[in-house]
Design an enzyme around this catalytic site. Structure first.
Site, PDB file in Angstrom:
ATOM      1  N   ASP A 367      -3.840  14.991  -6.174  1.00 55.40           N
ATOM      2  CA  ASP A 367      -4.775  13.899  -5.906  1.00 55.40           C
ATOM      3  C   ASP A 367      -5.551  13.533  -7.172  1.00 55.40           C
ATOM      4  O   ASP A 367      -5.128  13.825  -8.291  1.00 55.40           O
ATOM      5  CB  ASP A 367      -5.698  14.299  -4.736  1.00 55.40           C
ATOM      6  CG  ASP A 367      -6.141  13.104  -3.909  1.00 55.40           C
ATOM      7  OD1 ASP A 367      -7.067  12.382  -4.350  1.00 55.40           O
ATOM      8  OD2 ASP A 367      -5.572  12.881  -2.820  1.00 55.40           O
ATOM      9  N   ASP A 368      -6.694  12.914  -7.002  1.00 53.30           N
ATOM     10  CA  ASP A 368      -7.515  12.358  -8.083  1.00 53.30           C
ATOM     11  C   ASP A 368      -7.835  13.418  -9.135  1.00 53.30           C
ATOM     12  O   ASP A 368      -8.081  14.579  -8.815  1.00 53.30           O
ATOM     13  CB  ASP A 368      -8.810  11.821  -7.457  1.00 53.30           C
ATOM     14  CG  ASP A 368      -9.582  10.903  -8.386  1.00 53.30           C
ATOM     15  OD1 ASP A 368      -9.209  10.765  -9.560  1.00 53.30           O
ATOM     16  OD2 ASP A 368     -10.589  10.328  -7.917  1.00 53.30           O
ATOM     17  N   ARG A 444     -19.199   3.787  -6.519  1.00 51.70           N
ATOM     18  CA  ARG A 444     -18.510   5.006  -6.972  1.00 51.70           C
ATOM     19  C   ARG A 444     -18.229   4.940  -8.483  1.00 51.70           C
ATOM     20  O   ARG A 444     -17.198   5.369  -8.963  1.00 51.70           O
ATOM     21  CB  ARG A 444     -17.215   5.224  -6.179  1.00 51.70           C
ATOM     22  CG  ARG A 444     -16.647   6.646  -6.219  1.00 51.70           C
ATOM     23  CD  ARG A 444     -15.436   6.790  -5.317  1.00 51.70           C
ATOM     24  NE  ARG A 444     -14.886   8.147  -5.316  1.00 51.70           N
ATOM     25  CZ  ARG A 444     -13.717   8.490  -5.845  1.00 51.70           C
ATOM     26  NH1 ARG A 444     -12.951   7.577  -6.419  1.00 51.70           N
ATOM     27  NH2 ARG A 444     -13.295   9.732  -5.795  1.00 51.70           N
ATOM     28  N   TRP A 478      -1.723   5.596  -2.576  1.00 50.06           N
ATOM     29  CA  TRP A 478      -2.295   4.422  -3.248  1.00 50.06           C
ATOM     30  C   TRP A 478      -3.682   4.182  -2.650  1.00 50.06           C
ATOM     31  O   TRP A 478      -3.819   3.701  -1.541  1.00 50.06           O
ATOM     32  CB  TRP A 478      -1.384   3.223  -3.008  1.00 50.06           C
ATOM     33  CG  TRP A 478      -1.748   1.950  -3.686  1.00 50.06           C
ATOM     34  CD1 TRP A 478      -2.924   1.270  -3.627  1.00 50.06           C
ATOM     35  CD2 TRP A 478      -0.890   1.165  -4.522  1.00 50.06           C
ATOM     36  NE1 TRP A 478      -2.876   0.120  -4.361  1.00 50.06           N
ATOM     37  CE2 TRP A 478      -1.632   0.031  -4.923  1.00 50.06           C
ATOM     38  CE3 TRP A 478       0.431   1.305  -4.953  1.00 50.06           C
ATOM     39  CZ2 TRP A 478      -1.081  -0.965  -5.737  1.00 50.06           C
ATOM     40  CZ3 TRP A 478       0.969   0.316  -5.765  1.00 50.06           C
ATOM     41  CH2 TRP A 478       0.222  -0.800  -6.148  1.00 50.06           C
ATOM     42  N   ASP A 479      -4.723   4.499  -3.406  1.00 50.24           N
ATOM     43  CA  ASP A 479      -6.087   4.464  -2.889  1.00 50.24           C
ATOM     44  C   ASP A 479      -6.836   3.218  -3.374  1.00 50.24           C
ATOM     45  O   ASP A 479      -6.444   2.567  -4.349  1.00 50.24           O
ATOM     46  CB  ASP A 479      -6.824   5.736  -3.324  1.00 50.24           C
ATOM     47  CG  ASP A 479      -7.897   6.160  -2.342  1.00 50.24           C
ATOM     48  OD1 ASP A 479      -8.274   5.357  -1.470  1.00 50.24           O
ATOM     49  OD2 ASP A 479      -8.374   7.304  -2.452  1.00 50.24           O
ATOM     50  N   MET A 480      -7.944   2.921  -2.692  1.00 45.93           N
ATOM     51  CA  MET A 480      -8.839   1.815  -3.069  1.00 45.93           C
ATOM     52  C   MET A 480     -10.212   2.142  -2.487  1.00 45.93           C
ATOM     53  O   MET A 480     -10.378   2.173  -1.288  1.00 45.93           O
ATOM     54  CB  MET A 480      -8.306   0.487  -2.519  1.00 45.93           C
ATOM     55  CG  MET A 480      -9.037  -0.746  -3.037  1.00 45.93           C
ATOM     56  SD  MET A 480     -10.553  -1.165  -2.189  1.00 45.93           S
ATOM     57  CE  MET A 480      -9.935  -1.876  -0.680  1.00 45.93           C
ATOM     58  N   ASN A 481     -11.191   2.388  -3.364  1.00 45.77           N
ATOM     59  CA  ASN A 481     -12.426   3.023  -2.924  1.00 45.77           C
ATOM     60  C   ASN A 481     -13.690   2.181  -3.030  1.00 45.77           C
ATOM     61  O   ASN A 481     -14.788   2.740  -3.049  1.00 45.77           O
ATOM     62  CB  ASN A 481     -12.628   4.338  -3.683  1.00 45.77           C
ATOM     63  CG  ASN A 481     -11.838   5.470  -3.076  1.00 45.77           C
ATOM     64  OD1 ASN A 481     -12.008   5.806  -1.913  1.00 45.77           O
ATOM     65  ND2 ASN A 481     -10.938   6.042  -3.861  1.00 45.77           N
ATOM     66  N   CYS A 527      -4.142   3.815   1.211  1.00 47.86           N
ATOM     67  CA  CYS A 527      -5.411   4.468   1.505  1.00 47.86           C
ATOM     68  C   CYS A 527      -6.521   3.583   0.969  1.00 47.86           C
ATOM     69  O   CYS A 527      -6.356   2.904  -0.047  1.00 47.86           O
ATOM     70  CB  CYS A 527      -5.456   5.849   0.840  1.00 47.86           C
ATOM     71  SG  CYS A 527      -7.020   6.728   1.029  1.00 47.86           S
ATOM     72  N   ASP A 549     -10.794   9.428   5.826  1.00 47.88           N
ATOM     73  CA  ASP A 549     -11.243  10.531   4.972  1.00 47.88           C
ATOM     74  C   ASP A 549     -11.887  11.640   5.788  1.00 47.88           C
ATOM     75  O   ASP A 549     -12.154  12.720   5.255  1.00 47.88           O
ATOM     76  CB  ASP A 549     -12.249  10.022   3.936  1.00 47.88           C
ATOM     77  CG  ASP A 549     -11.571   9.420   2.717  1.00 47.88           C
ATOM     78  OD1 ASP A 549     -10.343   9.556   2.589  1.00 47.88           O
ATOM     79  OD2 ASP A 549     -12.271   8.804   1.888  1.00 47.88           O
TER      80      ASP A 549
END
Length: 731
Positions: A367-368, A444, A478-481, A527, A549
């Site tokens: 992950d990140d 963030r 594929w995330d977007m926060n 995500c 989450d």
């Protein structure tokens, strides 16, 4: 034949397996909606229109017929300014500043199959005989604008889709202010409204209320569909429950700002409309140009919420999701996020993967934190290069060390974001969404890249392609926060700035298309802080989404139950995490966490090296069981049995049944123990009433009819957060 046209009466009758949708062109050229509901035989239905002259406050645009007022007429394309005072589907500003339009019938055409929507995700066909599409052409000769309404009937899938294309056929540019994908006028207001709403870590709660005069709506103004509201709404007959009653579902295949609303007017009729949110939206349409709206997927059933859900599940699983993994079982994975967060090195990652391999886990996901100088969330988004401080021998070395054990390797990206503390931002500070002389609000510690720009999109694709091509990677998260603020683009002219958010979505879809088709052997999971972009638009490119989450098992009962109203279980990522849970601090048993997570695409999100030997054996058994049942979980028919939104949320239950009814699995959860509680019988669904079934762990054979109509007894648990699992096989 799914579409019948009576040319003499200019009446159009669309038939799916269970529904009819009927409209007719009046002599005035207005397109009059006649009926949407339970399937009818094809014959003249003109008499379903009941028109009377109203007071002068409902003006009459047709002098020779005072029963016609657009204020009262059910319409296929409602517009504002010529006697309809309800919410319009379209509003266009013309060169003289007027926003008045009036569209009348021009013609129609029918094509086999379903053509793709340019630049947008949509449902599709694999064979032409799976669907048929009707295009109805309307025109406003004064404005020089034509609109093509598109209706696709998926007769075997029992659904109808709607969208429209607006074309400027005049000489001067116009501006689209409002372009909803569909509007349906119902002759009454005896409906309950159902929506899916929530927040980050509390997504898709079910809310139901009766309609009253006025407007009820769900919408997003965030530049994404969002955690707060889902791009879905349903109208239900009062008293409708899980298995009985009429339901009309409306699901928008779009991932940006949207609106879905129901307006009850003065005469007790209801207009349901959905599409791109007109708030802060505008689109310049030069002469000769066209604008395509996203599609709305409409489902009618008289078999309650389960009937609607089964239609959406099958259609979205088989004719919205695409690619190699659409029809393949998904791997059991372990993700390191809650195990390590940003604090890891290659040895720690390898140790978790090795522990997972010993337990039967098939895929490790990093992950990140693997890129740039990403030791916390303050920096490096946009710098998609390996951090050699954490991975001194490079990413390919780590991947090879893990894949050599027989495991797959996955990687986290957040391609749409940029950190102010990044090399990319220092080199290109104008590449983020921003407005000159305004603060660049951070969320963030990050900003949103301007995906309306081709140069930005090309660079992100280049960097992702380099990483994904550097090692045998088989999975991408594929995330977007964060959501959009200061929505503006450095490359767009002032008159085009209100196009930015939608151009961003078109750009994002282009990037996703390029990346996912370039790497067809990679399983992509979308995500957005979990379920912040759990929508049909994402499922077109990525067959599964990280559901939330929040990994707490009790919270997930509501989240996964609500999500299942529209979305198939094959689209839901669900993991076992450590206790006390990192989001809510609750401690639940490993068994309950496992059974909740097994009700989706199964995985773990904790440090496997910390398990005791007893825990390791439980996990080993869970992984083994899931491998046996995952085909049924991911592709079987899903039935909701007990709702966690009812009865003070004390319990929940659901089950999965094979297509041939030969086997089933049942999950039961008791959240809070109750002293001296009543005995509970759980009535099952979807079995063959004429067949007999064995229940694993129980003696004797039970009839399918008795299991469905009499039910099975569940235990009287001591303690909270209890769970039970039943496995049935036809004998």
């Amino acid at each position: 034949m799914a579409i019948f046209v009576h040319d003499n009466e200019l009446q159009f009758h669309l038939q799916s397996k269970s529904a009819s949708y009927v409209f007719q062109v009046l002599p005035s050229g207005y397109v009059n909606h006649l009926y949407y509901g339970k399937r009818l035989r094809d014959h003249d239905l003109s008499w379903l229109t009941n028109r009377v002259e109203r007071a002068s406050f409902s003006p009459n645009p047709v002098n020779e017929d005072r029963t016609i007022s657009l204020d009262t007429l059910p319409q296929e394309l409602p517009v504002y300014g010529t006697s309809d005072f309800r919410h319009p589907a379209v509003q266009i500003r013309q060169h003289n500043g007027s926003t008045i339009t009036e569209f009348t019938y021009k013609g129609y055409r029918i094509v086999k199959g379903k053509p793709a929507l340019e630049g947008l995700p949509s449902t599709y066909v694999e064979q032409e005989d799976e669907a048929v599409t009707l295009y109805v052409e309307l025109q406003d000769q004064v404005a020089g604008v034509e609109i093509e309404l598109a209706y696709t009937v998926f007769e075997p899938y029992d659904a109808i889709t709607r969208s429209m294309k607006i074309s400027n056929t005049g000489q001067a540019s116009v501006e689209i202010l409002r372009a909803l994908s569909a509007a349906v006028d119902f002759p009454h207001a005896q409906f309950d409204w159902l929506q899916l709403s929530g927040a980050w870590t509390r997504e898709r709660d079910m809310f139901r209320r009766p309609l009253t005069p006025g407007t009820v709506s769900v919408e997003s103004r965030r530049g994404a569909s969002g955690h707060q509201q889902n791009p879905f709404a349903a109208l239900m007959a009062p008293g409708t429950d899980e298995d009985h009653g009429e339901v009309y579902g409306f699901s928008l295949v779009y991932s940006g700002s949207f609106v879905a609303q129901a307006e009850v007017d003065q005469f007790g009729t209801t207009r349901l409309s959905a599409g791109i949110n007109p708030f802060d939206f505008g689109w310049q349409l030069p002469a000769g140009a066209s604008f395509q709206t996203p599609e709305v997927v409409m489902v009618y059933t008289d078999k309650g919420l389960s009937g609607m859900s089964h239609t959406y599940h099958r259609l979205y699983r088989e004719r919205l999701a695409r690619g190699k993994f659409r029809d393949e079982v998904r791997p059991v994975l372990v993700n390191n996020w809650e195990a390590t967060y940003f604090q890891f090195n290659a040895e720690k990652i390898e140790s978790i993967a090795t522990a997972g391999k010993e337990l039967g886990i098939e895929l490790f996901v990093l992950d990140d934190g693997w890129f740039g100088h990403r030791d916390n969330d303050d920096s490096s988004l946009g710098d998609w290069v390996v951090d050699f401080n954490k991975l001194p021998n490079g990413l390919d070395d780590l991947v090879n060390r893990i894949t050599s054990q027989g495991m797959g390797f996955g990687l986290w990206f957040e391609p749409e974001m940029i950190s102010p503390d990044s090399d990319l931002y220092r080199e290109h500070p104008d590449w983020c969404l921003h407005v000159p002389d305004r603060r660049r609000t951070q969320g963030r510690q990050q900003l949103v890249l301007d995906f309306s720009r081709q140069d930005v999109r090309d660079e992100i694709v280049r960097m992702m392609t380099a990483i994904l091509g550097s090692a045998p990677i088989t999975y991408v998260k594929w995330d977007m926060n964060r959501n959009m603020t200061e929505i503006g683009s450095a490359l767009l002219k002032p008159e085009n700035q209100r196009e930015t958010a939608h151009r961003y979505m078109l750009g994002l879809y282009e990037v996703m298309e390029r990346v996912t088709t370039s790497f067809p052997d990679i399983l992509f999971e979308s995500c957005s802080g979990g379920g912040g972009r759990f929508d049909p638009g994402m499922l077109y490119y990525m067959p599964q989404t990280w559901t939330s989450d929040n990994t707490d098992a009790v919270s997930r009962l509501r989240i996964q139950y609500g999500t299942s109203l529209v979305y198939p279980v094959s689209s839901m990522g669900s993991h076992v995490s450590a206790v006390p849970n990192h989001q809510v601090g609750r401690s639940t048993s490993l068994q309950t966490r496992g059974l909740v997570a097994m009700s989706g695409n199964f995985g773990y999100e904790l440090d496997l090296t910390h398990f005791t030997e007893d825990e390791r054996q439980i996990v080993r058994d869970q992984v083994s069981l899931y491998k046996e049942i995952r085909g049924l979980v991911q592709f079987g028919t899903f039935h909701r049995l007990v709702s966690p939104f009812e009865g003070q949320g004390r319990e929940a239950a659901w089950m999965f049944v094979a297509a041939d009814e030969s086997e089933a699995i049942v999950f039961y959860f008791r959240v809070l123990a109750e002293p001296n509680s009543p005995l509970r019988r759980l009535k099952l669904k979807g079995l063959d009433p004429q067949a007999d079934y064995s229940i694993e762990g129980a003696e004797g054979i039970r009839g399918g009819d008795a299991l469905m109509y009499g039910g099975i007894s569940v235990g009287l648990p001591l303690g909270d957060y209890h769970s039970e699992f039943y496995r049935l096989k036809r004998v």
